[in-house]
Write an enzyme that holds these catalytic residues in place. Structure first.
Site, PDB file in Angstrom:
ATOM      1  N   HIS A  19       0.843  -1.208   0.000  1.00  0.00           N
ATOM      2  CA  HIS A  19       0.000   0.000   0.000  1.00  0.00           C
ATOM      3  C   HIS A  19       0.876   1.255   0.000  1.00  0.00           C
ATOM      4  O   HIS A  19       0.642   2.187  -0.754  1.00  0.00           O
ATOM      5  CB  HIS A  19      -0.887   0.051   1.260  1.00  0.00           C
ATOM      6  CG  HIS A  19      -1.977  -0.971   1.291  1.00  0.00           C
ATOM      7  ND1 HIS A  19      -2.245  -1.738   2.404  1.00  0.00           N
ATOM      8  CD2 HIS A  19      -2.884  -1.347   0.359  1.00  0.00           C
ATOM      9  CE1 HIS A  19      -3.275  -2.539   2.149  1.00  0.00           C
ATOM     10  NE2 HIS A  19      -3.671  -2.320   0.916  1.00  0.00           N
ATOM     11  N   LYS A  43     -17.788  -6.226   7.313  1.00  0.00           N
ATOM     12  CA  LYS A  43     -16.641  -6.966   7.838  1.00  0.00           C
ATOM     13  C   LYS A  43     -16.309  -6.425   9.227  1.00  0.00           C
ATOM     14  O   LYS A  43     -16.500  -5.252   9.494  1.00  0.00           O
ATOM     15  CB  LYS A  43     -15.407  -6.729   6.963  1.00  0.00           C
ATOM     16  CG  LYS A  43     -15.508  -7.254   5.569  1.00  0.00           C
ATOM     17  CD  LYS A  43     -14.129  -7.123   4.918  1.00  0.00           C
ATOM     18  CE  LYS A  43     -14.196  -6.689   3.481  1.00  0.00           C
ATOM     19  NZ  LYS A  43     -12.893  -6.297   2.936  1.00  0.00           N
ATOM     20  N   ARG A  92      -1.462  -6.318  -8.352  1.00  0.00           N
ATOM     21  CA  ARG A  92      -0.222  -7.038  -8.044  1.00  0.00           C
ATOM     22  C   ARG A  92       0.043  -8.146  -9.042  1.00  0.00           C
ATOM     23  O   ARG A  92       1.154  -8.373  -9.477  1.00  0.00           O
ATOM     24  CB  ARG A  92      -0.293  -7.649  -6.629  1.00  0.00           C
ATOM     25  CG  ARG A  92      -0.322  -6.632  -5.527  1.00  0.00           C
ATOM     26  CD  ARG A  92      -0.861  -7.220  -4.256  1.00  0.00           C
ATOM     27  NE  ARG A  92      -2.251  -7.619  -4.419  1.00  0.00           N
ATOM     28  CZ  ARG A  92      -3.059  -7.952  -3.441  1.00  0.00           C
ATOM     29  NH1 ARG A  92      -2.621  -7.977  -2.215  1.00  0.00           N
ATOM     30  NH2 ARG A  92      -4.319  -8.287  -3.666  1.00  0.00           N
ATOM     31  N   SER A 130      -3.188  -7.592   2.795  1.00  0.00           N
ATOM     32  CA  SER A 130      -3.577  -7.404   4.203  1.00  0.00           C
ATOM     33  C   SER A 130      -4.107  -8.717   4.772  1.00  0.00           C
ATOM     34  O   SER A 130      -3.851  -9.054   5.922  1.00  0.00           O
ATOM     35  CB  SER A 130      -4.659  -6.335   4.313  1.00  0.00           C
ATOM     36  OG  SER A 130      -4.167  -5.098   3.908  1.00  0.00           O
TER      37      SER A 130
HETATM   38  O1  PNS Z   1      -8.871  -2.815   0.122  1.00  0.00           O
HETATM   39  P1  PNS Z   1     -10.061  -3.350  -0.563  1.00  0.00           P
HETATM   40  O2  PNS Z   1     -10.915  -4.109   0.427  1.00  0.00           O
HETATM   41  O3  PNS Z   1      -9.756  -4.148  -1.798  1.00  0.00           O
HETATM   42  O4  PNS Z   1     -10.932  -2.074  -1.069  1.00  0.00           O
HETATM   43  C1  PNS Z   1     -12.193  -2.247  -1.637  1.00  0.00           C
HETATM   44  C2  PNS Z   1     -12.916  -0.898  -1.747  1.00  0.00           C
HETATM   45  C3  PNS Z   1     -12.970  -0.204  -0.410  1.00  0.00           C
HETATM   46  C4  PNS Z   1     -12.186  -0.004  -2.725  1.00  0.00           C
HETATM   47  C5  PNS Z   1     -14.353  -1.190  -2.265  1.00  0.00           C
HETATM   48  O5  PNS Z   1     -14.939  -2.200  -1.521  1.00  0.00           O
HETATM   49  C6  PNS Z   1     -15.269   0.041  -2.235  1.00  0.00           C
HETATM   50  O6  PNS Z   1     -15.084   0.956  -2.997  1.00  0.00           O
HETATM   51  N1  PNS Z   1     -16.234   0.033  -1.296  1.00  0.00           N
HETATM   52  C7  PNS Z   1     -17.145   1.127  -1.100  1.00  0.00           C
HETATM   53  C8  PNS Z   1     -18.574   0.760  -1.534  1.00  0.00           C
HETATM   54  C9  PNS Z   1     -18.698   0.847  -3.038  1.00  0.00           C
HETATM   55  O7  PNS Z   1     -18.589   1.884  -3.647  1.00  0.00           O
HETATM   56  N2  PNS Z   1     -18.944  -0.311  -3.656  1.00  0.00           N
HETATM   57  C10 PNS Z   1     -19.052  -0.461  -5.093  1.00  0.00           C
HETATM   58  C11 PNS Z   1     -17.739  -0.980  -5.653  1.00  0.00           C
HETATM   59  S1  PNS Z   1     -17.921  -1.349  -7.346  1.00  0.00           S
END
Ligand code: PNS
Length: 186
Positions: A19, A43, A92, A130
């Protein structure tokens, strides 16, 4: 060309060296980079939002065009509210691609003016996530080099019993370790 403000959204539970590598790369190409920590409602995160905010603020204090914030709800709506015109995500390996593509296209459907930009972290972090860091640390395993030192310290504090048990096993002081030795003798 206008200077671009970007949002780097994620759970960061916990922040890894991957990150940080991506934040440093993003800070070089965007005028402003906001790291948006998702306030996970479904979560149950290992680190509270306050802990993740604090860790990321400490880790990026040297980057003057980087800001750390928290958000909830739709990412595209949050991006709009902070005037970000770009979303930064890391890829990645090929395995990340499918999920990231789906998410980028869904976000484009929700907000066509927001562009997603993918960057690759250094290859030495290509296997670091993570989730795996949490898994290794929960078993008291070493996470040195995978996460910044402040995060390593926080993991040790949070998972003190797991680390103590792991260290005692290694030194042959835990009950299970003694059992193994006795069995080997007979
Ligand atoms: O670190 P992560 O868990 O891969 O991040 C995922 C994240 C936070 C970018 C994604 O879950 C997100 O944007 N969540 C907010 C809700 C949302 O907009 N969902 C639609 C995604 S298409």
């Amino acid at each position: 060309m206008k200077p671009v403000s970007a949002l780097y959204p994620g759970s960061f539970d916990p922040p890894t060296n991957g990150h940080l590598d991506l934040i440093e790369r993003g800070a070089k190409i965007f005028e402003e980079l906001v790291v948006g920590i998702l306030r996970n409602t479904e979560k149950s995160p290992m680190f509270s939002l306050a802990e993740r905010l604090e860790m990321l603020k400490t880790l990026t204090a040297h980057l003057k065009n980087v800001r750390i914030e928290a958000f909830h709800g739709l990412m595209v709506e949050y991006a709009k509210s902070i005037d970000a015109t770009c979303v930064l995500r890391g890829i990645r390996a090929v395995s990340d691609y499918e999920y990231e593509l789906q998410m980028a296209l869904m976000n484009r459907k929700l907000e066509p003016t927001l562009e997603t930009v993918f960057m690759m972290p250094a290859d030495k972090y290509s296997y670091v996530s993570s989730r795996l860091v949490r898994e290794v640390a929960q078993a008291g395993g070493p996470v040195k080099g995978l996460v910044p030192e402040v995060v390593e310290q926080k993991l040790r504090e949070k998972l003190e019993p797991a680390y103590r048990f792991h260290d005692e096993m290694q030194e042959g002081r835990a009950p299970g370790a003694k059992e193994k030795k006795r069995k080997r003798k007979s």
